[in-house]
Design an enzyme around this catalytic site. Structure first.
Site, short mmCIF file in Angstrom:
data_model
loop_
_atom_site.label_atom_id
_atom_site.label_comp_id
_atom_site.label_asym_id
_atom_site.label_seq_id
_atom_site.Cartn_x
_atom_site.Cartn_y
_atom_site.Cartn_z
N CYS A 63 0.40 -1.04 0.32
CA CYS A 63 0.15 -0.31 0.20
C CYS A 63 0.88 1.51 -0.21
CB CYS A 63 -0.73 -0.04 1.09
SG CYS A 63 -1.30 1.42 1.54
N CYS A 86 -0.06 4.33 2.82
CA CYS A 86 0.55 3.45 4.10
C CYS A 86 2.22 3.68 3.83
CB CYS A 86 -0.30 2.06 4.16
SG CYS A 86 -1.36 0.91 3.81
#
Length: 141
Positions: free
Chosen positions: A64, A67
């Site tokens: 991600c 993230c």
């Protein structure tokens, strides 16, 4: 300054007891002390749900992109709170059961937990001002 020096001296002492037997070392970074990776469901229960302090739970994944931006930003701001709040990092690929239990459908998802209850939540990336407001609301400052 004197507190920092005293802490550095304390942390430079050889580790004894349970810490030494588990091969864990104490770090000098405040971020290391207030942020931890969740190991399993039991660890989550002990360190998050049963925590006497408020806990920010960062559900993330290695793949991600957002993230990777949010995680370090959030860790830095949690560290600035000087122990008033903890941060638990949960990799959804390793802990799918926790992601399902807490209804995480996208990453990053960040939960604010107090006394074992989810009191706030956001999905996606936030700037530092928004994160500071999120933490202050959780801490009650």
């Amino acid at each position: 300054m004197a507190q920092r020096l005293a802490l550095q001296r304390l942390l430079s002492l050889p580790t004894r007891g349970p810490l030494a037997s588990h091969g864990r070392a104490l770090g000098t970074s405040a971020g290391r002390r207030s942020t931890f990776n969740v190991q399993d469901g039991s660890d989550f229960q002990d360190r998050v749900v049963n925590s006497p302090k408020p806990v920010v739970v960062d559900f993330h994944a290695q793949w991600c992109g957002p993230c990777k931006i949010l995680g370090p930003r959030l860790e830095k701001l949690v560290a600035k709170q000087e122990g008033k709040v903890l941060m638990a990092k949960v990799d959804i690929d390793d802990h799918t059961d926790l992601a399902i239990e807490y209804e995480v459908s996208a990453v990053p998802t960040v939960l604010a937990m107090k006394n074992g209850d989810v009191v706030d939540k956001f999905v996606g990336i936030k700037d530092e001002d928004q994160l500071e407001a999120f933490l202050k609301k959780l801490i009650g400052a």
